[in-house]
Motif scaffolding. Structure first.
Motif, PDB file in Angstrom:
ATOM      1  N   ARG A  69      35.239  61.189   2.758  1.00  0.00           N
ATOM      2  CA  ARG A  69      36.429  61.535   2.112  1.00  0.00           C
ATOM      3  C   ARG A  69      36.282  62.537   0.936  1.00  0.00           C
ATOM      4  O   ARG A  69      37.045  63.321   0.746  1.00  0.00           O
ATOM      5  N   ARG A  70      34.816  62.636   0.343  1.00  0.00           N
ATOM      6  CA  ARG A  70      34.777  63.470  -0.726  1.00  0.00           C
ATOM      7  C   ARG A  70      33.342  63.962  -0.616  1.00  0.00           C
ATOM      8  O   ARG A  70      32.352  63.253  -0.411  1.00  0.00           O
ATOM      9  N   GLY A  71      32.891  65.478  -0.697  1.00  0.00           N
ATOM     10  CA  GLY A  71      31.693  65.926  -0.982  1.00  0.00           C
ATOM     11  C   GLY A  71      30.990  66.058   0.288  1.00  0.00           C
ATOM     12  O   GLY A  71      29.598  66.005   0.108  1.00  0.00           O
ATOM     13  N   PHE A  72      31.519  66.269   1.423  1.00  0.00           N
ATOM     14  CA  PHE A  72      30.471  66.302   2.592  1.00  0.00           C
ATOM     15  C   PHE A  72      29.960  67.631   2.714  1.00  0.00           C
ATOM     16  O   PHE A  72      30.693  68.540   2.480  1.00  0.00           O
ATOM     17  N   GLY A  73      28.809  67.610   2.923  1.00  0.00           N
ATOM     18  CA  GLY A  73      27.990  68.930   3.224  1.00  0.00           C
ATOM     19  C   GLY A  73      26.383  68.536   3.196  1.00  0.00           C
ATOM     20  O   GLY A  73      26.262  67.378   3.923  1.00  0.00           O
ATOM     21  N   ALA A  74      25.482  69.492   2.951  1.00  0.00           N
ATOM     22  CA  ALA A  74      24.151  69.131   3.008  1.00  0.00           C
ATOM     23  C   ALA A  74      23.639  69.801   1.737  1.00  0.00           C
ATOM     24  O   ALA A  74      24.042  70.507   0.989  1.00  0.00           O
ATOM     25  N   CYS A  75      22.332  69.069   1.619  1.00  0.00           N
ATOM     26  CA  CYS A  75      21.333  69.697   0.273  1.00  0.00           C
ATOM     27  C   CYS A  75      20.066  69.865   0.898  1.00  0.00           C
ATOM     28  O   CYS A  75      19.627  69.342   1.523  1.00  0.00           O
ATOM     29  N   THR A  76      19.598  70.686  -0.061  1.00  0.00           N
ATOM     30  CA  THR A  76      18.031  70.892   0.255  1.00  0.00           C
ATOM     31  C   THR A  76      17.217  70.137  -0.736  1.00  0.00           C
ATOM     32  O   THR A  76      17.640  70.605  -2.112  1.00  0.00           O
ATOM     33  N   ALA A  77      16.359  69.468  -0.339  1.00  0.00           N
ATOM     34  CA  ALA A  77      15.811  68.436  -1.458  1.00  0.00           C
ATOM     35  C   ALA A  77      14.961  69.322  -2.144  1.00  0.00           C
ATOM     36  O   ALA A  77      14.050  70.169  -1.557  1.00  0.00           O
ATOM     37  N   GLN A  78      14.572  69.062  -3.732  1.00  0.00           N
ATOM     38  CA  GLN A  78      13.723  70.048  -4.255  1.00  0.00           C
ATOM     39  C   GLN A  78      12.612  69.065  -4.570  1.00  0.00           C
ATOM     40  O   GLN A  78      12.297  67.995  -3.920  1.00  0.00           O
ATOM     41  N   LYS A  79      11.555  69.340  -5.321  1.00  0.00           N
ATOM     42  CA  LYS A  79      10.303  68.907  -5.645  1.00  0.00           C
ATOM     43  C   LYS A  79      10.697  67.247  -6.018  1.00  0.00           C
ATOM     44  O   LYS A  79      11.470  67.275  -6.677  1.00  0.00           O
ATOM     45  N   ASP A  80       9.943  66.530  -5.591  1.00  0.00           N
ATOM     46  CA  ASP A  80      10.130  65.015  -5.646  1.00  0.00           C
ATOM     47  C   ASP A  80      11.659  64.522  -5.418  1.00  0.00           C
ATOM     48  O   ASP A  80      11.902  63.309  -6.108  1.00  0.00           O
ATOM     49  N   GLU A  81      12.049  65.163  -4.605  1.00  0.00           N
ATOM     50  CA  GLU A  81      13.456  64.569  -4.058  1.00  0.00           C
ATOM     51  C   GLU A  81      13.130  64.085  -2.776  1.00  0.00           C
ATOM     52  O   GLU A  81      12.472  64.572  -1.889  1.00  0.00           O
ATOM     53  N   ALA A  82      14.272  63.050  -2.305  1.00  0.00           N
ATOM     54  CA  ALA A  82      14.202  62.406  -1.063  1.00  0.00           C
ATOM     55  C   ALA A  82      15.640  62.369  -0.712  1.00  0.00           C
ATOM     56  O   ALA A  82      16.689  62.438  -1.444  1.00  0.00           O
ATOM     57  N   CYS A  83      15.908  62.479   0.746  1.00  0.00           N
ATOM     58  CA  CYS A  83      17.403  61.998   1.221  1.00  0.00           C
ATOM     59  C   CYS A  83      17.571  60.450   0.732  1.00  0.00           C
ATOM     60  O   CYS A  83      16.805  59.469   1.016  1.00  0.00           O
ATOM     61  N   MET A  84      18.515  60.054   0.115  1.00  0.00           N
ATOM     62  CA  MET A  84      19.102  58.869  -0.478  1.00  0.00           C
ATOM     63  C   MET A  84      20.510  58.489   0.336  1.00  0.00           C
ATOM     64  O   MET A  84      21.298  59.163   0.553  1.00  0.00           O
ATOM     65  N   LEU A  85      20.584  57.070   0.565  1.00  0.00           N
ATOM     66  CA  LEU A  85      21.736  56.601   0.972  1.00  0.00           C
ATOM     67  C   LEU A  85      22.060  55.249   0.147  1.00  0.00           C
ATOM     68  O   LEU A  85      20.999  54.299   0.387  1.00  0.00           O
ATOM     69  N   LEU A  86      22.965  55.138  -0.436  1.00  0.00           N
ATOM     70  CA  LEU A  86      23.468  53.846  -1.111  1.00  0.00           C
ATOM     71  C   LEU A  86      24.893  53.483  -0.468  1.00  0.00           C
ATOM     72  O   LEU A  86      25.806  53.876  -0.280  1.00  0.00           O
ATOM     73  N   LYS A  87      24.385  52.207  -0.284  1.00  0.00           N
ATOM     74  CA  LYS A  87      25.616  51.397   0.735  1.00  0.00           C
ATOM     75  C   LYS A  87      25.948  50.289  -0.179  1.00  0.00           C
ATOM     76  O   LYS A  87      25.350  49.560  -0.907  1.00  0.00           O
ATOM     77  N   ILE A  88      27.267  50.221  -0.284  1.00  0.00           N
ATOM     78  CA  ILE A  88      27.784  49.042  -1.270  1.00  0.00           C
ATOM     79  C   ILE A  88      28.777  47.810  -0.433  1.00  0.00           C
ATOM     80  O   ILE A  88      29.761  48.306   0.252  1.00  0.00           O
ATOM     81  N   TYR A  89      28.070  46.690  -0.276  1.00  0.00           N
ATOM     82  CA  TYR A  89      28.788  45.649   0.195  1.00  0.00           C
ATOM     83  C   TYR A  89      29.517  44.744  -0.630  1.00  0.00           C
ATOM     84  O   TYR A  89      28.988  44.480  -1.768  1.00  0.00           O
ATOM     85  N   GLN A  90      30.600  44.128  -0.157  1.00  0.00           N
ATOM     86  CA  GLN A  90      31.171  43.221  -0.844  1.00  0.00           C
ATOM     87  C   GLN A  90      31.339  41.898   0.517  1.00  0.00           C
ATOM     88  O   GLN A  90      31.764  42.120   1.481  1.00  0.00           O
TER      89      GLN A  90
END
Length: 98
Positions: free
Chosen positions: A36-57
C-alpha cells in the motif's frame, strides 16, 4: 583476436563483481499480500542487506515492511501481544517472499 579477449575478460569480471544487491521496498504490505505504500526497489549500499520485517498479532500476520537495511541482523522479539520477525538475506529480491 586473443589480445582483445585478454583485455575484455578482466573487465567483464570487474563488472560482475561490482553488480549491486537489489531488494524490494514496501513500507506497508498488508495481509492481503498488497503493498500500500512505498513499493519499488532499492540498491543495497556497503554493509546493507535485504530486510523483511513481519509483524504478527497472535499467529496472524498483520503487516510487513521491506527495505535495504544497514548492518541487518535476524531477530525475533515480542512487544505486548505482537511478535516482530526481522530477517535479512543477500541475494536479489530475496525479501519479497512472505
Amino acid at each position: 583476436m586473443n589480445k582483445h579477449f585478454l583485455f575484455l575478460f578482466p573487465l567483464c569480471c570487474l563488472i560482475v563483481a561490482v553488480t549491486s544487491l537489489r531488494c524490494i521496498t514496501c513500507h506497508l504490505r498488508t495481509r492481503t499480500d498488497r503493498c500500500r505504500r512505498g513499493f519499488g526497489a532499492c540498491t543495497a549500499q556497503k554493509d546493507e542487506a535485504c530486510m523483511l520485517l513481519k509483524i504478527y498479532q497472535g499467529n496472524t500476520l498483520q503487516i510487513s515492511y521491506m527495505v535495504c537495511q544497514k548492518l541487518c541482523r535476524d531477530m525475533t522479539f515480542d512487544i505486548g501481544n505482537r511478535t516482530y520477525v526481522h530477517t535479512c538475506c543477500n541475494h536479489n529480491y530475496c525479501n519479497f517472499q512472505l
